[in-house]
Design a protein around this motif. Structure first.
Motif, PDB file in Angstrom:
ATOM      1  N   TRP A  68       0.990  -1.321   0.042  1.00  0.00           N
ATOM      2  CA  TRP A  68      -0.101  -0.005  -0.096  1.00  0.00           C
ATOM      3  C   TRP A  68       0.679   1.291   0.050  1.00  0.00           C
ATOM      4  N   ALA A  69       1.927   1.452   0.747  1.00  0.00           N
ATOM      5  CA  ALA A  69       3.105   2.399   0.649  1.00  0.00           C
ATOM      6  C   ALA A  69       3.462   2.514  -0.863  1.00  0.00           C
ATOM      7  N   VAL A  70       3.794   1.420  -1.489  1.00  0.00           N
ATOM      8  CA  VAL A  70       4.108   1.829  -2.742  1.00  0.00           C
ATOM      9  C   VAL A  70       3.034   2.196  -3.696  1.00  0.00           C
ATOM     10  N   ALA A  71       1.879   1.761  -3.672  1.00  0.00           N
ATOM     11  CA  ALA A  71       0.786   2.377  -4.244  1.00  0.00           C
ATOM     12  C   ALA A  71       0.566   3.765  -4.021  1.00  0.00           C
ATOM     13  N   GLY A  72       0.702   4.121  -2.740  1.00  0.00           N
ATOM     14  CA  GLY A  72       0.481   5.714  -2.324  1.00  0.00           C
ATOM     15  C   GLY A  72       1.741   6.474  -2.849  1.00  0.00           C
ATOM     16  N   ALA A  73       2.962   5.996  -3.012  1.00  0.00           N
ATOM     17  CA  ALA A  73       3.966   6.911  -3.487  1.00  0.00           C
ATOM     18  C   ALA A  73       3.729   6.879  -5.144  1.00  0.00           C
ATOM     19  N   ALA A  74       3.134   5.794  -5.715  1.00  0.00           N
ATOM     20  CA  ALA A  74       3.370   5.950  -7.162  1.00  0.00           C
ATOM     21  C   ALA A  74       2.064   6.803  -7.660  1.00  0.00           C
ATOM     22  N   THR A  75       0.913   6.900  -6.779  1.00  0.00           N
ATOM     23  CA  THR A  75      -0.065   7.667  -6.952  1.00  0.00           C
ATOM     24  C   THR A  75       0.450   9.306  -6.747  1.00  0.00           C
ATOM     25  N   ALA A  76       1.158   9.287  -6.067  1.00  0.00           N
ATOM     26  CA  ALA A  76       1.675  10.795  -5.620  1.00  0.00           C
ATOM     27  C   ALA A  76       2.475  11.158  -6.806  1.00  0.00           C
ATOM     28  N   PHE A  77       3.368  10.456  -7.364  1.00  0.00           N
ATOM     29  CA  PHE A  77       4.129  10.537  -8.595  1.00  0.00           C
ATOM     30  C   PHE A  77       3.402  11.014  -9.752  1.00  0.00           C
ATOM     31  N   THR A  78       2.355   9.945  -9.729  1.00  0.00           N
ATOM     32  CA  THR A  78       1.583  10.059 -11.187  1.00  0.00           C
ATOM     33  C   THR A  78       0.855  11.451 -11.087  1.00  0.00           C
ATOM     34  N   LEU A  79       0.078  11.725 -10.044  1.00  0.00           N
ATOM     35  CA  LEU A  79      -0.645  12.925  -9.803  1.00  0.00           C
ATOM     36  C   LEU A  79       0.363  14.270 -10.227  1.00  0.00           C
ATOM     37  N   ALA A  80       1.484  14.195  -9.743  1.00  0.00           N
ATOM     38  CA  ALA A  80       2.343  15.349  -9.656  1.00  0.00           C
ATOM     39  C   ALA A  80       2.906  15.572 -11.212  1.00  0.00           C
ATOM     40  N   HIS A  81       3.494  14.481 -11.828  1.00  0.00           N
ATOM     41  CA  HIS A  81       3.848  14.693 -13.238  1.00  0.00           C
ATOM     42  C   HIS A  81       2.772  15.060 -14.269  1.00  0.00           C
ATOM     43  N   SER A  82       1.670  14.685 -13.829  1.00  0.00           N
ATOM     44  CA  SER A  82       0.512  14.649 -14.949  1.00  0.00           C
ATOM     45  C   SER A  82      -0.127  16.144 -14.567  1.00  0.00           C
ATOM     46  N   ILE A  83       0.341  16.842 -13.550  1.00  0.00           N
ATOM     47  CA  ILE A  83       0.068  18.402 -13.326  1.00  0.00           C
ATOM     48  C   ILE A  83       1.038  19.124 -14.229  1.00  0.00           C
ATOM     49  N   THR A  84       2.251  18.742 -14.000  1.00  0.00           N
ATOM     50  CA  THR A  84       3.293  19.763 -14.802  1.00  0.00           C
ATOM     51  C   THR A  84       3.186  19.252 -16.559  1.00  0.00           C
ATOM     52  N   LEU A  85       2.945  17.916 -16.717  1.00  0.00           N
ATOM     53  CA  LEU A  85       2.666  17.516 -18.111  1.00  0.00           C
ATOM     54  C   LEU A  85       1.922  18.329 -18.838  1.00  0.00           C
ATOM     55  N   VAL A  86       0.522  18.176 -18.151  1.00  0.00           N
ATOM     56  CA  VAL A  86      -0.529  19.282 -18.750  1.00  0.00           C
ATOM     57  C   VAL A  86      -0.334  20.686 -18.894  1.00  0.00           C
ATOM     58  N   ALA A  87       0.223  21.112 -17.722  1.00  0.00           N
ATOM     59  CA  ALA A  87       0.344  22.630 -17.458  1.00  0.00           C
ATOM     60  C   ALA A  87       1.512  22.890 -18.708  1.00  0.00           C
ATOM     61  N   THR A  88       2.531  22.397 -18.837  1.00  0.00           N
ATOM     62  CA  THR A  88       3.510  22.555 -19.921  1.00  0.00           C
ATOM     63  C   THR A  88       3.124  22.624 -21.357  1.00  0.00           C
ATOM     64  N   THR A  89       2.408  21.300 -21.385  1.00  0.00           N
ATOM     65  CA  THR A  89       1.892  20.937 -22.755  1.00  0.00           C
ATOM     66  C   THR A  89       1.178  22.399 -23.345  1.00  0.00           C
ATOM     67  N   LEU A  90       0.119  22.805 -22.335  1.00  0.00           N
ATOM     68  CA  LEU A  90      -0.573  23.893 -22.631  1.00  0.00           C
ATOM     69  C   LEU A  90      -0.085  25.189 -22.805  1.00  0.00           C
ATOM     70  N   GLY A  91       1.226  25.247 -22.359  1.00  0.00           N
ATOM     71  CA  GLY A  91       1.657  26.586 -22.321  1.00  0.00           C
ATOM     72  C   GLY A  91       1.804  27.384 -21.116  1.00  0.00           C
ATOM     73  N   TYR A  92       1.140  26.858 -20.037  1.00  0.00           N
ATOM     74  CA  TYR A  92       1.023  27.567 -18.621  1.00  0.00           C
ATOM     75  C   TYR A  92       2.289  27.901 -18.134  1.00  0.00           C
ATOM     76  N   THR A  93       3.339  26.777 -18.304  1.00  0.00           N
ATOM     77  CA  THR A  93       4.671  26.938 -17.340  1.00  0.00           C
ATOM     78  C   THR A  93       5.680  25.992 -18.457  1.00  0.00           C
ATOM     79  N   GLY A  94       6.781  26.052 -17.857  1.00  0.00           N
ATOM     80  CA  GLY A  94       7.888  25.430 -18.418  1.00  0.00           C
ATOM     81  C   GLY A  94       9.253  25.909 -18.125  1.00  0.00           C
ATOM     82  N   LEU A  95      10.211  24.736 -18.364  1.00  0.00           N
ATOM     83  CA  LEU A  95      11.410  24.872 -17.783  1.00  0.00           C
ATOM     84  C   LEU A  95      12.451  24.526 -18.920  1.00  0.00           C
ATOM     85  N   PRO A  96      13.758  25.005 -19.009  1.00  0.00           N
ATOM     86  CA  PRO A  96      14.695  24.659 -20.024  1.00  0.00           C
ATOM     87  C   PRO A  96      14.991  22.944 -19.800  1.00  0.00           C
TER      88      PRO A  96
END
Length: 326
Positions: free
Chosen positions: A171-199
């Motif tokens: 369950w700890a692995v599942a929780g950590a994996a879910t947190a990783f998923t939510l986080a990279h989904s946020i920046t993936l969508v925000a960067t792709t749609l042009g709201y943010t970005g880093l070199p």
């Protein structure tokens, strides 16, 4: 575990590689088209660069100008004007061949119809232009691209593997994996749609650093099980923080292949789901492998994890140095 270790040692050859070939046929005026392509190159004799494929034209099209080709650091870029007769529906275009596990994207952009996007493979290096696009085609193709990216993009995958080796509990692995998923989904969508970005260069270096960080945490947990660090107390928090960073890496890879106009939302969602499907597949396989090892040979579990972790740490260190000074 030995097979996993051998795979990790070989990982520097893969890194975050996602350079599919792209070919696009765009109608500028009735019967007048522009063909543009980007082809990855491989090393030829005496260091020359050889393209891995050549464009294939629809049967009704002929070159109206000499192709213009120029070399980029890792790609060959080309363009040409075409003159085409009649309706191109039912005609094929794409690339002459795709080697090994390589894939490519083909886009057909007509004047008065929706854009059609196709995924080309070694078995099917050309696509058939349809009278009307398949609404599910883009979703299927970008799902496959996302799955391939996580399975072949070893820097993201090594982070996930190190996270599993650190946490181990289901369950700890599942929780950590879910947190990783939510986080990279946020920046993936925000960067792709042009709201943010880093070199890209500092992002890739920090991703390598995140792998080294987790490898160090795994070794510290093995050497001193009684000392509970923040990473071990709240692995989901660390996974979320680094997941935000990894999302920029996913967005950079997706930017290289592009998103089809008119189908941006479905392509983005399908790519992200594909990434998660590949990630969950690897997590499930690794958790099952550790459970089997724990039952069959419990005395080998810690040495095997230590060996795999050192391989992960060395690989991450190599990438870190390469991306900082390269």
């Amino acid at each position: 575990m030995l097979a996993l270790l051998l795979g990790l040692i070989a990982a520097p050859a893969w890194a975050d590689e996602l350079r599919p070939a792209v070919i696009e046929l765009t109608e500028r005026s009735p019967g007048e088209f522009t063909l543009e392509w980007k082809l990855p190159v491989s090393a030829g004799p005496r260091g020359t660069a050889l393209p891995l494929a050549e464009p294939v034209l629809p049967e009704g099209c002929t070159m109206a100008s000499e192709p213009v080709v120029r070399a980029a650091p890792l790609d060959l870029l080309g363009s040409a004007r075409l003159r085409c007769e009649g309706d191109l529906s039912g005609q094929g275009f794409g690339l002459s061949e795709l080697l090994g596990n390589a894939d490519a994207l083909a886009r057909f952009v007509p004047l008065d119809r929706p854009v059609q996007t196709f995924r080309l493979t070694a078995d099917s290096p050309t696509a058939m232009i349809a009278a009307a696009p398949d609404r599910w085609q883009v979703a299927r193709d970008y799902f496959a691209i996302g799955t391939e990216h996580i399975l072949l993009g070893w820097d993201h995958l090594l982070f996930v593997i190190a996270l599993v080796l650190l946490v181990r509990r289901g369950w700890a692995v599942a929780g950590a994996a879910t947190a990783f998923t939510l986080a990279h989904s946020i920046t993936l969508v925000a960067t792709t749609l042009g709201y943010t970005g880093l070199p890209s260069r500092p992002v890739e270096a920090l991703i390598a650093l995140s792998i080294v960080f987790l490898a160090v945490e795994v070794i510290r947990a093995i050497r001193d099980p009684e000392h509970i660090t923040l990473t071990r107390r709240a692995p989901w928090l660390v996974a979320f923080a680094f997941g935000l960073l990894h999302g920029f890496g996913f967005a950079g890879a997706l930017a290289e292949i592009g998103l089809p106009q008119g189908e941006i939302a479905s392509a983005l969602v399908a790519f992200n789901i594909g990434v998660e499907a590949g990630q969950l597949l690897v997590i499930a396989a690794l958790v099952a492998l550790l459970a089997a090892l724990r039952r069959a040979a419990p005395l080998l579990e810690t040495p095997a994890i230590r060996a795999a972790t050192y391989a992960i740490g060395m690989t991450g260190s190599f990438w870190l140095v390469e991306r900082v000074i390269g």
